[in-house]
Scaffold this active site. Sequence first.
Site, mmCIF file in Angstrom:
data_model
loop_
_atom_site.group_PDB
_atom_site.id
_atom_site.type_symbol
_atom_site.label_atom_id
_atom_site.label_comp_id
_atom_site.label_asym_id
_atom_site.label_seq_id
_atom_site.Cartn_x
_atom_site.Cartn_y
_atom_site.Cartn_z
ATOM 1 N N LYS A 182 18.736 -73.728 15.308
ATOM 2 C CA LYS A 182 19.307 -73.954 16.632
ATOM 3 C C LYS A 182 18.772 -72.863 17.536
ATOM 4 C CE LYS A 182 23.553 -75.105 19.040
ATOM 5 N NZ LYS A 182 23.259 -74.430 20.287
ATOM 6 N N GLU A 189 17.551 -78.038 11.151
ATOM 7 C CA GLU A 189 16.598 -77.360 12.038
ATOM 8 C C GLU A 189 17.253 -76.083 12.552
ATOM 9 O OE1 GLU A 189 16.013 -80.270 15.081
ATOM 10 O OE2 GLU A 189 15.144 -81.726 13.698
#
Length: 548
Positions: A248, A246
Site C-alpha cells: 500500500k 500488494e
Amino acid sequence: MGMQFLEFARMCEHLEGISGRLDLIEEISTVLPRIDDKELPIFVRFIMGRVFPDWSPKKLGVGPNLLYDAVAYVVGTKRNAVREAINVTGDAGLAIEGLLANKEQTSFFVQEMDLLEVYHDFERVASAEGARSQREKLLLIRKLFANAQPLEGRYLARLMLEELRIGVGEGSVRDAVARAFDIDVHLVEHAHQAMNDLGEVALLARRDPAALSEVLIEPFRPVKMMLAQAGSIAAQIEDHGEVAIEYKYDGSRFQFHKVGDVCRIYSRRLEEVTGSLPDIVMHLSRATSHDVILDGEVVAVQDGRPMPFQYVIRRFRRKHQVDAMMEKIEVVPRIFDILYLDGTTLMDRPLTERRRILEDVLDAHVAPQFLVTDAADAEAIYADAVSLGHEGVMVKVPASPYTPGVRGRLWVKVKPGVETLDLAVIGAEWGEGRRAKMFGSFLLAVQDQGRLLPVGKVATGITDEALADLYALLRDSVIAHSGKEVTLEPLAVFEVGYSEIQASPNYESGYALRFPRFVGVREDKGVDEVETLDSLIERYRQQRPSDP
Ligand code: AMP
C-alpha cells in the site's frame, strides 16, 4: 416544451418534505418518463444537486461570495445583508428565497426559464475564464436570479452551492432510473460505473436498454477509482483461500489515459492534473505503445525510499514552475491495474487476468504483486512492506472485477494500528444525501495558549445514529454559517484516531491529521483539556524521526 425550472423547484420542494427513501424513489421514478430526452440527463444530475457529469472536469466555480453578490444586486441590498439573512436561517436557499419574496417588484417582467436554459447558463458560468471571468460569472448569475421566482431562487442557490438538501442521493436516483424504465438495478449500476454519469445512463435506459449491458469505458472520460475497506489478512485468506497482496503505497492515486500520443492524468477526484506531472507522462508513455487506461499510485522517492504523501500532493497541486519542483522531488508511477486496452474494456475481467495483461503491455512501473494462500507468508510480506517504508498492504481478491467508485471487501487495506487524540470541535459541515439535515463532518482544533487552532476535519467512522446524536448535541452552539460550513461555540471534545500527523499549510496549527477517524465524544473532558500544539508537535517528531 421542456420542463420549466419552476416545475423542477416545486418538485424539489415536494421531495424535501418526504423522508422515506422508498417514497422518494417512487416519486422520482414516476417523473422520469415524462421528461424529454434533452432534459433527462440534466434533470437526473440536478436532482442529485450536481450540474455536470462526474467525469467532466467542468466546475461551476461559484463561491458563496459571488452568489451573495449576485443576489444582493437583484434584491437591492449588500452582500453582508445576504450573509446576515443566511446566518439567521442557516440555509442559503431559504434565505435567498425569502429575500427574493421581499424584494420590491421593480422588475417589469420575469422571464420563465426551463431546465435546459438554466443548464446552458451554468455552462457559460463554468466556462468563463481569464481576468474578467468573475465579472462574467456575476452577470450570468444575476440574470438567473433576476428571472427567478422565490422558490426557484431557493434551488438555484442550492444548485450553485452544489447541495440541494432534499435528501436525494445517488443510490436513490439509480434505483428510480431502474424502476422508471423497468431495468435490473445492477445493470443500471454497472453502466453507471463505466459511464460515470447517471444522467446519460438514464437516457440510455429509456432509449436503448439493450445497450446498457454493453457500455464501455472511454478514454479521456475518467471512471471513479475502486476503493478499499479496512480489514485483516487472515480474514481475507479465510474467505477466499488465495489472495493477491500488494504494497500500500503512501502516495496519491491517479488514472492514466493514453491513446496514441495523447496522454492525460486524472487525480483521485478526477481532476485533470496532466500538466503537473510531465515526468509521470514520460515514464508511462515510454513503457507502452498501446492505448491504455491504467490505475496506480504516484509516489515520491528519495534514495530509493518512499517519501511521505505530502510531497506527492504538493506536486499534484503544482501549476507553475513544474520543472524546478521536478528536480526537488522525484515522483514515479506504481501501476497496479488496467481498465482498458486498445478499445477493449477490462473492468469485468478478473484481477488475475487484468494483471497478466498489465504485465504484457507495460514494460516498467508495474507494482509487485504476491499471490499467497498461507497466512504466515502474507504476514511476512506485510512486515516487509512496513519496513520498506510503505503504509501497509492491500489484500485483493484474485477473481474480482474492477468496480469503480465502490469501497468494498474485494480490496482490503491493512496497516498498523491508529493512535488517538482528544480535540476541540470548533465547526461543522452539513452532510449530504440522507445526511443532508445534519452535520456530516466536524472541524477539529488543538489548543495553544488559550487559542484553538484547526488541525483537520473528521467525517469517517460515524454511524448515522451517532451523527443524529451529534447534531442534537451541537445544533444550539452554531455561531455562524457560511455556505455548507458552520462555526460552533467550542464545547465538545472528540476522540479521534489518525494514521499520521503531517506538516500542513492548510490548517492554522500548521499540522493536519491523515485518515482522521471519529472514536467518540469525550464527555468527561472540557475544551481546556484538549491536546496542546506542543504535544502535537512532539508526537509529529516522534513518528518519523527522519522527517525534514
Ligand atoms: P484509503 O485511501 O485508505 O481508502 O486507501 C486506498 C488507497 O490506497 C487508494 O485510493 C490508493 O490511493 C492507495 N493505494 C496504495 N497502494 C495501493 C495498491 N497497491 N492498490 C490499490 N490502492 C493503493
